[in-house]
Design an enzyme around this catalytic site. Structure first.
Site, PDB file in Angstrom:
ATOM      1  N   LEU A 231      73.197  16.208   9.291  1.00 52.31           N
ATOM      2  CA  LEU A 231      72.778  15.466  10.467  1.00 52.31           C
ATOM      3  C   LEU A 231      73.869  15.620  11.509  1.00 52.31           C
ATOM      4  O   LEU A 231      75.067  15.621  11.178  1.00 52.31           O
ATOM      5  CB  LEU A 231      72.576  13.977  10.145  1.00 52.31           C
ATOM      6  CG  LEU A 231      71.256  13.563   9.482  1.00 52.31           C
ATOM      7  CD1 LEU A 231      71.277  12.069   9.179  1.00 52.31           C
ATOM      8  CD2 LEU A 231      70.065  13.907  10.351  1.00 52.31           C
ATOM      9  N   ASP A 232      73.472  15.730  12.784  1.00 52.86           N
ATOM     10  CA  ASP A 232      74.470  15.796  13.844  1.00 52.86           C
ATOM     11  C   ASP A 232      75.381  14.570  13.766  1.00 52.86           C
ATOM     12  O   ASP A 232      74.964  13.495  13.311  1.00 52.86           O
ATOM     13  CB  ASP A 232      73.793  15.836  15.216  1.00 52.86           C
ATOM     14  CG  ASP A 232      72.791  16.976  15.325  1.00 52.86           C
ATOM     15  OD1 ASP A 232      72.951  17.962  14.575  1.00 52.86           O
ATOM     16  OD2 ASP A 232      71.857  16.875  16.138  1.00 52.86           O
ATOM     17  N   THR A 233      76.593  14.732  14.233  1.00 56.00           N
ATOM     18  CA  THR A 233      77.551  13.635  14.161  1.00 56.00           C
ATOM     19  C   THR A 233      77.018  12.372  14.825  1.00 56.00           C
ATOM     20  O   THR A 233      77.181  11.258  14.302  1.00 56.00           O
ATOM     21  CB  THR A 233      78.883  14.049  14.819  1.00 56.00           C
ATOM     22  OG1 THR A 233      79.378  15.222  14.168  1.00 56.00           O
ATOM     23  CG2 THR A 233      79.920  12.940  14.706  1.00 56.00           C
TER      24      THR A 233
ATOM     25  N   HIS B 182      70.838  20.819  15.757  1.00 59.74           N
ATOM     26  CA  HIS B 182      70.437  20.053  16.947  1.00 59.74           C
ATOM     27  C   HIS B 182      68.990  20.331  17.355  1.00 59.74           C
ATOM     28  O   HIS B 182      68.647  20.251  18.537  1.00 59.74           O
ATOM     29  CB  HIS B 182      71.350  20.376  18.135  1.00 59.74           C
ATOM     30  CG  HIS B 182      72.815  20.217  17.854  1.00 59.74           C
ATOM     31  ND1 HIS B 182      73.368  19.022  17.453  1.00 59.74           N
ATOM     32  CD2 HIS B 182      73.837  21.104  17.932  1.00 59.74           C
ATOM     33  CE1 HIS B 182      74.682  19.170  17.297  1.00 59.74           C
ATOM     34  NE2 HIS B 182      74.986  20.423  17.568  1.00 59.74           N
TER      35      HIS B 182
END
Length: 324
Positions: free
Chosen positions: A188-190, A273
């Site tokens: 998962l993106d930060t 993303h």
């Protein structure tokens, strides 16, 4: 020679014949209750009489002989070099446990990061028994038989790695006192929140992220409108990105407050993303993004930062999703 001598010689001859037919050749002996003149008091039976076997016994013998001679021949496998050696190659066991490809596992051995039964392994090709030998990487036991499955509600700002050399908060900070190495299923993106799976089942993790199985992920995105009526059609038809088209499997508006929208996007792709880029390309930059489900596993009311163990039913659903 007198009549008495003739009778004596004839009697002797008759005795030798009876003896030969009885004891020597296994024939039935005459009853000791024979009457005068050598005749038995029972019913007359021939000298060579043998009792007949029951028909059921003959049938059983015939069936046994037929089974014995009709068994298919068993073809033994051909031998091959190394077949006499026991165990499996260490890099194969590590790869199956989810430590990476076989080449990556060979590099772990070259870097002296693997130990078997308390001894650091440096040579390639070592054979081990996964059920008996204790295998560790970087001091953590590699689970070759026992599997663990967790779901974490990742907060925003947490890096999707088990360790971070820069000291940033990461997934490993939420898995304390663990005896075996866990790894994350996908990323998962930060700045993206939501559900992320942790396990030590390498094959399951590999399939869950492989495009072949098309496991769907669902996200809630906060964006600013107004939204055109055909925004869902655009996303499902495909948005052109720099690395190719990206298509949503489903899109719907969950909530609207003025120009503020909460929309749900479902897709099976896992590019970096991907949701943020799709919506930005369509003209609606994402302000907040939460993954609410991974395949059949839903986030539900699980609080941010909480880790929970998956139930047996949920694990079975994941296995079925990827044909395991």
């Amino acid at each position: 020679m007198g009549p008495d001598a003739e009778r004596t010689r004839g009697g002797a001859t008759s005795g030798r014949g009876a003896s030969a037919r009885g004891g020597a050749k296994g024939g039935p002996r005459k009853s000791s209750t024979a009457g005068a003149g050598g005749r038995s008091s029972g019913p007359a039976r021939g000298h060579g009489y043998v009792p007949a076997r029951p028909r059921e016994l003959d049938a059983k013998i015939e069936e046994r002989n037929r089974e014995r001679h009709s068994k298919p021949q068993v073809k033994l496998p051909k031998t091959f070099p190394g077949a006499e050696q026991e165990g499996e190659r260490l890099q194969k066991v590590l790869a199956r446990a989810g430590m990476g490809s076989r080449r990556a596992c060979e590099e772990l051995v070259e870097q002296a990061r693997v130990e078997v039964n308390g001894r650091i392994v440096t040579e390639q090709g070592l054979r081990v028994d996964p059920e008996k030998d204790e295998i560790k990487v970087d001091g953590l036991t590699v689970a070759t038989q026992s599997y663990l499955f967790f779901a974490l509600n990742k907060p925003a700002g947490v890096v999707s790695t088990m360790e971070d050399p820069d000291g940033r908060q990461c997934l490993g900070d939420y898995v304390t006192n663990r005896e075996t190495r866990l790894f994350h299923v996908g990323r998962l993106d930060t700045e993206t929140e939501g559900i992320i799976l942790l396990t030590n089942h390498g094959e399951l993790a590999h399939r869950l992220t492989h495009p072949k199985y098309g496991v769907q992920k669902t996200y809630l995105a906060a964006i600013t409108g107004p939204l055109p009526r055909d925004i869902g059609k655009q996303l499902k038809s495909g948005i052109q990105l720099e690395d190719g088209y990206a298509r949503a499997d489903n899109f719907r508006v969950v909530q609207q407050t003025g120009k503020n929208y909460l929309v749900e996007v479902t897709l099976h792709e896992g590019r970096k993303h991907i949701v943020r880029r799709m919506l930005a390309e369509a003209g609606f930059p994402v302000e907040k993004l939460v993954r609410t489900s991974f395949g059949p596993i839903a986030l539900g009311d699980q609080k941010s930062g909480w880790l929970r163990r998956l139930t047996n039913t949920e694990v079975g659903m994941l296995m079925r999703e990827v044909e395991l």
